[in-house]
Every structure is written in structure tokens, then in C-alpha cells.
Write a protein that holds these residues in place. Structure first.
Motif, PDB file in Angstrom:
ATOM      1  N   SER A  81     -13.297   7.588   1.225  1.00 40.66           N
ATOM      2  CA  SER A  81     -12.828   8.913   1.638  1.00 40.66           C
ATOM      3  C   SER A  81     -12.072   9.599   0.509  1.00 40.66           C
ATOM      4  O   SER A  81     -12.247  10.807   0.268  1.00 40.66           O
ATOM      5  N   GLU A  82     -11.230   8.840  -0.203  1.00 33.43           N
ATOM      6  CA  GLU A  82     -10.487   9.388  -1.350  1.00 33.43           C
ATOM      7  C   GLU A  82     -11.453   9.831  -2.453  1.00 33.43           C
ATOM      8  O   GLU A  82     -11.280  10.897  -3.051  1.00 33.43           O
ATOM      9  N   SER A  93      -4.910   3.117  -5.152  1.00 30.77           N
ATOM     10  CA  SER A  93      -4.057   3.600  -4.062  1.00 30.77           C
ATOM     11  C   SER A  93      -4.523   3.121  -2.691  1.00 30.77           C
ATOM     12  O   SER A  93      -3.782   3.234  -1.717  1.00 30.77           O
ATOM     13  N   SER A  94      -5.738   2.577  -2.600  1.00 27.13           N
ATOM     14  CA  SER A  94      -6.301   2.205  -1.293  1.00 27.13           C
ATOM     15  C   SER A  94      -6.368   0.705  -1.047  1.00 27.13           C
ATOM     16  O   SER A  94      -6.365   0.265   0.110  1.00 27.13           O
ATOM     17  N   ASP A 111     -10.828   4.031   3.432  1.00 27.28           N
ATOM     18  CA  ASP A 111      -9.868   4.912   2.765  1.00 27.28           C
ATOM     19  C   ASP A 111     -10.313   5.166   1.324  1.00 27.28           C
ATOM     20  O   ASP A 111     -10.213   6.301   0.827  1.00 27.28           O
ATOM     21  N   TRP A 112     -10.816   4.126   0.661  1.00 26.97           N
ATOM     22  CA  TRP A 112     -11.273   4.271  -0.736  1.00 26.97           C
ATOM     23  C   TRP A 112     -12.416   5.282  -0.837  1.00 26.97           C
ATOM     24  O   TRP A 112     -12.347   6.220  -1.640  1.00 26.97           O
ATOM     25  N   LEU A 156       0.818  -1.207   0.000  1.00 29.69           N
ATOM     26  CA  LEU A 156       0.000   0.000   0.000  1.00 29.69           C
ATOM     27  C   LEU A 156       0.855   1.262   0.000  1.00 29.69           C
ATOM     28  O   LEU A 156       0.495   2.263  -0.632  1.00 29.69           O
ATOM     29  N   ALA A 203      -8.504   6.072  -6.736  1.00 36.69           N
ATOM     30  CA  ALA A 203      -8.752   5.832  -5.312  1.00 36.69           C
ATOM     31  C   ALA A 203      -8.620   4.354  -4.971  1.00 36.69           C
ATOM     32  O   ALA A 203      -8.045   3.987  -3.941  1.00 36.69           O
ATOM     33  N   LYS A 263       0.447   4.031  -2.941  1.00 31.20           N
ATOM     34  CA  LYS A 263       0.157   5.440  -2.678  1.00 31.20           C
ATOM     35  C   LYS A 263       1.223   6.359  -3.259  1.00 31.20           C
ATOM     36  O   LYS A 263       0.932   7.504  -3.620  1.00 31.20           O
ATOM     37  N   THR A 314     -10.445  -0.677   7.164  1.00 30.71           N
ATOM     38  CA  THR A 314      -9.812   0.643   6.996  1.00 30.71           C
ATOM     39  C   THR A 314      -9.496   0.937   5.531  1.00 30.71           C
ATOM     40  O   THR A 314      -9.524   2.101   5.108  1.00 30.71           O
ATOM     41  N   GLU A 315      -9.192  -0.108   4.748  1.00 34.92           N
ATOM     42  CA  GLU A 315      -8.875   0.109   3.331  1.00 34.92           C
ATOM     43  C   GLU A 315     -10.131   0.505   2.545  1.00 34.92           C
ATOM     44  O   GLU A 315     -10.083   1.376   1.670  1.00 34.92           O
TER      45      GLU A 315
END
Length: 583
Positions: free
Chosen positions: A420-421, A298-299, A417-418, A51, A295, A55, A413-414
Motif C-alpha cells: 500500500s505504501e 517503515s512497514s 502495509d508495504w 514498528l 516502504a 514509522k 497486515t505488514e
């Protein structure tokens, strides 16, 4: 690669990427795993490092203030091997472009500044690019029922809405439209019955036009009132070409002179063409899909179930968009040739994104919000809703398999994160849009993922595949018109219509662009086809088979329906929908 262990277990290690000489590539095999399910220190550390690398590779940059963010690669050669592109597709595209250029040069059309002498002359632009629909458009573009039909089943079917009350700035009277309504009916009765519909291009109002040869072009942020008549045909019955009514902004009617009514319809379609190409095609399918893709890349590590589910629908998105930002939004791109010009279309996209809602990208809610649940002969709605439900059933099965409870969604959490991005870089953190900034339930993940897959597949097919059919015939729809719109009735002629259209050179370039954008190229992969097997478990493999069976059944039903239609609607036949934005 498939590995059989000493114990006899068979493990799939998906690769599906280029590997260069001397490069070490680590592949993660086995069943899809979420972050909190990894318990071996080696696997936890590998996931963390993967990850961190992702990123650093997939970063964001600005496309312009108020626009969705984009990937940071300057050239397709910089895209990591994880997202391979096939040279045969580029070779096909370049061959088509060269073929178009050669034909237009041989005919002396390319670069010509002359204006068309007759409408019929435009039928000879291309010798070899003929489609049944394009020829129908060239023969029927002047007819009001076909004009209305295009708001339902043309390349921009997402713009009209039911009209229960006229806007105050569109003072259509009973006397104006009574001759075009059912005998014995009235404007008020038609609105009450749900038979009146409105096209309103108010978001274009006030955007300065581009200049051509030192003179400003003309942009009409117009309104068009349409009525479903007793024959179930959607007919335009009143057009106002600018937002504010005045003596110089009359309301045009079908009873006006032929050329006045044609010009009014042409200016509405010119605005619609620019809105379609910049907003509904490029921003709402190409650029939003890029946000979803960057997204995700990167997530999610490659072992994540959402990565495996989503990646096939992002197949060529980054490559296509990098090229599109030059060929479409570049200094010599197709949108630079529009009446708005590049600055104007970017402002139009900016305005649309600021008002965009989550529900507008979810077809069932979009149709309901526009009041189009029962309008007849709306095949985009009929086929699109069936496809939405089929995709949703597939997504629901996969997501619920890997997320049996809301708690698992909240712990991932991944996944968080997606989303949120996407919220930050796609919708610029606009809470009023209704887009989620986090996931709390399985149901929320299913709905959002359905929209994410629907957008680059079904919605892109709806707004892209028919571009040559409808937009290569300039009198029907074009990105640029030259003369100003009529401000006084009775002053135009068919000569005015010809002078309003783009000159010969500009017309053929725009027609060639429509050819390239809607052509089919090699490595075509239809919706629901997954040549790259990324899931190792039997359950998602079975879910894919059921997804494919449902799509096949719908394809047969659409083919049967189309066999009874004068104008078959083929763009949302699953066999004609590509699995990702690939052109």
C-alpha cells in the motif's frame, strides 16, 4: 551474534548496524516471523513498538508534484544506524573525483569555453581512464550499424519497439528508404516480416529547453526508423527531429551529406541521453528502489521474512539518493547541464511516471509489449530474461516457504502495509498503471518481489555500468548540444558538427561525471552475495546457495558467449552486477 541456550539451541541475533556509546539496542533473534505468528505478549508488544519507531524514523516527503515520494532525511548523517554506510566507499568516490579534477586542471581543460578544433582532440581528455569499449565507441561512433546496436545493448536498451505501422506524423515513403532495404523488399514487406523498429521520443515534445548564456538551447523530440538488414544488423534508415512534419522538419536519410546525417543522429542521441539519465536510470532504478526501501523499512520489523529477503538489495540506496539529488538534480548537478535543464528533466520524469505501467518494469512483459522477442543480437534481452527467471525462482522458493497459502498473504497486515505504501508513494495511487495496491495471492507477491529485486540489481547494472563506455565520448552521446538542429538539408559541414557539441569545459565535466557514475568502488557486493546472514533457518540458507549456483552457471555461459563476440556484452554478467543500487 549467536547465542546457545541452556537447552543447546543455537539462535542467531542479526545486528549489522552501528551501536553508539550509551545506546540500548534490542535485537530480535530466531526464525523469521510474520505478525500473526507472534503469540507471546512480550514479543507482540516489542513488534508494535518497533514498528511505531520505524514509522517515526522513515517518513516521506515530496520530490515535486507528480514525482515519486522520497525519504525525509536532509543529510546522510540523519539516516538511522539500521542502514549503515561505509566510509571507504565515500573515500574512493572523493579520490576519483579529485583525480579527475586535477588531471583536467593540469591539461587546462576544466572551465575552458573554447570549442573543439577536431574530433580527434577529444581522445586526449583522460590519460588513465581507458576502457576497451570506450575506445571502440570513439573509433566507430559514426557507423550506422553501431548506432543501431546501441538501441539494443547500449545504456538505454528499453526504448525502441517493433513498428508494424508508421505513425501518421512520420511520413516516410517507400522511395525514401528503398535504397536501404534488402534488394527486392519494400517498407511494407519489412514491417510485415517484423524487421522494422521505431524510436519515438514523443513524451519530450513541448518541454521548454534550458537557457545557456542567455540563449535557449534546443530539444528535439524526434523519431528514428530502424531496419534489421540481411546481415542481422539494426540500421537507422530515416530520422525526423521533431514530432510535426513540415518543410523545416525534413526526414533525414543515410544518403544525405555526411554531416547532415551525423547531426540528425546526434540530436536523436542527445534526447535519448537525457531520457536515459533522468528517466531510465535515476527515476526507474534509483528513485523507485528508494520507494521500495522506505516502504519496507517503515512497514516490516526486522524479524519479518520479507525484511530479511529485501534489505540486502536496499543496502546503500538512501545514502546514494540523498547525494544524487544534489550531484545530479541539484543546481550544479549533471542534469542541470542538459539541454532540458532541471525543470525540463523533472517534467520529463513527471510525464513518464504518469504513463508508467507495472508491466513495463517486468522484463518478460516489457520485451513482449515492445515486440522484441526475436530481434537478433539483443544480449540485454537474452541475459536479462535469464536473470529474471533465476531471481524469480529464488523469490518463489523463499516466499512460498513463508506463505504456504494465499490466506497467509491476505492475513499479513505488514505485507499489505508495504504494498500500500509503495502504491501510494511510488506510483501516486494511479490505478491505471496496473500496479497492485494490495496482495491477494502468493503468485502476486512472487512477481512483485521479483521486480523489486530485479530493479536495483539487474536493471540498474544495464543502465548504469556502461555510462563511461558510451556517454563519455560526446559525439556519440551527450546531455547537451549547442547549435539548433538542421532544418534544411545541405547546409552543414563537419565544422557545424564541432560547433554543435558542448564546449571543451562542459565536455570534460560531463565525461568526468560518467566516470564517477560507472566506476566500481570498495565494499562491492555482487548479485546474490549475502555477507550479512539474517535468516536463522536452514531452508532459506539452502535457497540462497541454489540462487548463487544458478548465477554462477549463467556467469560462465555469458563469459563463454562473450569470448566469441566482437563486442562482448558484460553488463549483465552476474559477477558484474551489484546486489543493490550503490552508486
Amino acid at each position: 551474534m549467536v547465542v546457545t541456550t541452556p537447552e543447546g539451541d543455537v539462535i542467531l541475533y542479526p545486528c549489522y548496524r552501528w551501536i553508539s556509546r550509551g545506546e540500548m539496542v534490542e535485537l530480535r533473534g530466531g526464525r523469521a516471523m510474520k505478525a500473526f505468528e507472534d503469540d507471546h505478549p512480550l514479543l507482540i508488544d516489542h513488534r508494535k513498538k518497533e514498528l511505531m519507531l520505524k514509522k517515526s524514523l522513515f517518513q516521506w516527503t515530496s520530490m515535486g508534484e507528480g514525482l515519486p515520494h522520497m525519504n525525509s532525511f536532509n543529510d546522510v548523517s540523519e539516516i538511522p544506524a539500521e542502514m549503515p554506510f561505509y566510509d571507504s566507499r565515500i573515500a574512493d568516490f572523493n579520490y576519483s573525483r579529485q583525480k579527475i579534477g586535477i588531471e583536467l586542471k593540469i591539461k587546462g581543460l576544466l572551465g575552458s569555453t573554447a570549442y573543439w578544433e577536431t574530433i580527434e582532440d577529444m581522445k586526449n581528455i583522460f590519460w588513465y581512464k581507458k576502457t576497451t569499449m570506450a575506445e571502440y565507441v570513439a573509433d566507430h561512433w559514426m557507423e550506422d550499424d553501431f548506432y543501431g546496436y546501441q538501441f539494443l545493448n547500449g545504456v538505454n536498451p528499453g526504448v525502441i519497439k517493433r513498428c508494424s505501422e508508421l505513425p501518421t506524423n512520420f511520413p516516410v515513403t517507400e522511395e525514401m528508404v528503398k535504397p536501404f532495404l534488402e534488394v527486392g523488399s519494400s517498407l511494407q514487406k519489412e514491417m510485415e516480416k517484423g524487421n522494422m523498429f521505431l524510436y519515438d521520443q514523443k513524451k519530450m515534445d513541448g518541454i521548454p529547453p534550458a537557457a545557456y548564456n542567455g540563449e535557449p538551447l534546443h530539444v528535439t523530440a524526434g523519431l528514428c526508423l530502424l531496419n534489421v538488414n540481411p546481415e542481422n544488423k539494426l540500421m537507422p534508415i530515416a530520422i525526423q527531429l521533431n514530432q510535426q512534419p513540415s518543410e523545416k522538419n525534413p526526414i533525414f536519410l543515410p544518403s544525405d551529406t555526411e554531416s547532415d546525417w551525423l547531426l540528425a543522429k546526434m540530436f536523436i542521441k542527445n534526447a535519448d541521453c537525457m531520457d536515459h539519465e533522468s528517466v531510465h536510470h535515476f527515476m526507474r532504478t534509483h528513485f523507485l528502489t528508494e520507494v521500495f526501501a522506505v516502504a519496507a523499512l517503515s512497514s516490516f520489523p526486522v524479524i519479518h521474512p520479507m525484511y530479511k529477503l529485501l534489505l540486502p538489495h536496499f543496502r546503500h540506496t538512501l545514502h546514494i539518493n540523498i547525494r544524487a539529488r544534489l550531484s545530479v538534480l541539484g543546481p550544479d548537478g549533471s542534469l542541470s547541464k542538459s539541454s532540458l535543464g532541471l525543470d525540463g528533466v523533472k517534467e520529463l520524469m513527471r510525464r513518464d511516471l504518469s504513463e508508467m505501467t507495472y508491466s513495463s518494469l517486468c522484463l518478460p512483459e516489457n520485451i513482449a509489449a515492445r515486440g522484441l522477442e526475436s530481434i537478433p543480437n539483443f544480449y540485454y534481452r537474452d541475459d536479462g530474461l535469464k536473470l529474471w527467471n533465476i531471481i524469480q525462482s529464488f523469490v518463489k522458493a523463499v516466499v512460498e516457504h513463508y506463505y504456504p497459502s494465499d490466506c497467509e498473504v491476505q492475513r499479513d497486515t505488514e505485507l499489505q502495509d508495504w504494498i500500500s505504501e509503495v502504491f501510494t508513494h511510488g506510483f501516486l495511487g494511479n490505478k491505471a498503471s496496473g500496479f497492485p495496491a494490495a496482495f491477494h495471492t502468493v503468485e502476486e507477491v512472487v512477481k512483485f518481489t521479483t521486480m523489486v529485486i530485479f530493479t536495483p540489481t539487474v536493471q540498474h547494472a544495464a543502465v548504469n555500468s556502461g555510462q563511461y563506455d558510451y556517454n563519455s565520448w560526446a559525439p556519440n552521446s551527450t546531455l547537451r548540444l549547442h547549435k539548433p538542429p538542421p532544418t534544411t538539408k545541405g547546409q552543414s559541414s563537419m565544422k557545424t558538427v564541432l560547433e554543435t557539441l558542448p564546449n571543451v569545459g562542459d565536455t570534460v565535466i560531463l565525461a568526468g561525471i560518467m566516470w564517477l557514475l560507472s566506476d566500481r568502488y570498495s565494499n562491492y557486493i555482487p548479485l546474490g552475495t549475502y555477507p550479512e546472514e539474517r535468516f536463522d533457518e536452514p531452508e532459506p540458507k539452502q535457497m540462497k546457495k541454489e540462487f548463487q549456483a544458478a548465477l554462477s552457471c549463467l556467469s560462465e555461459a555469458i563469459t563463454t558467449r562473450n569470448s566469441h563476440l566482437e563486442l562482448p556484452y558484460t553488463y549483465l554478467d552476474p559477477a558484474e552486477i551489484e546486489n543493490s543500487v550503490s552508486i
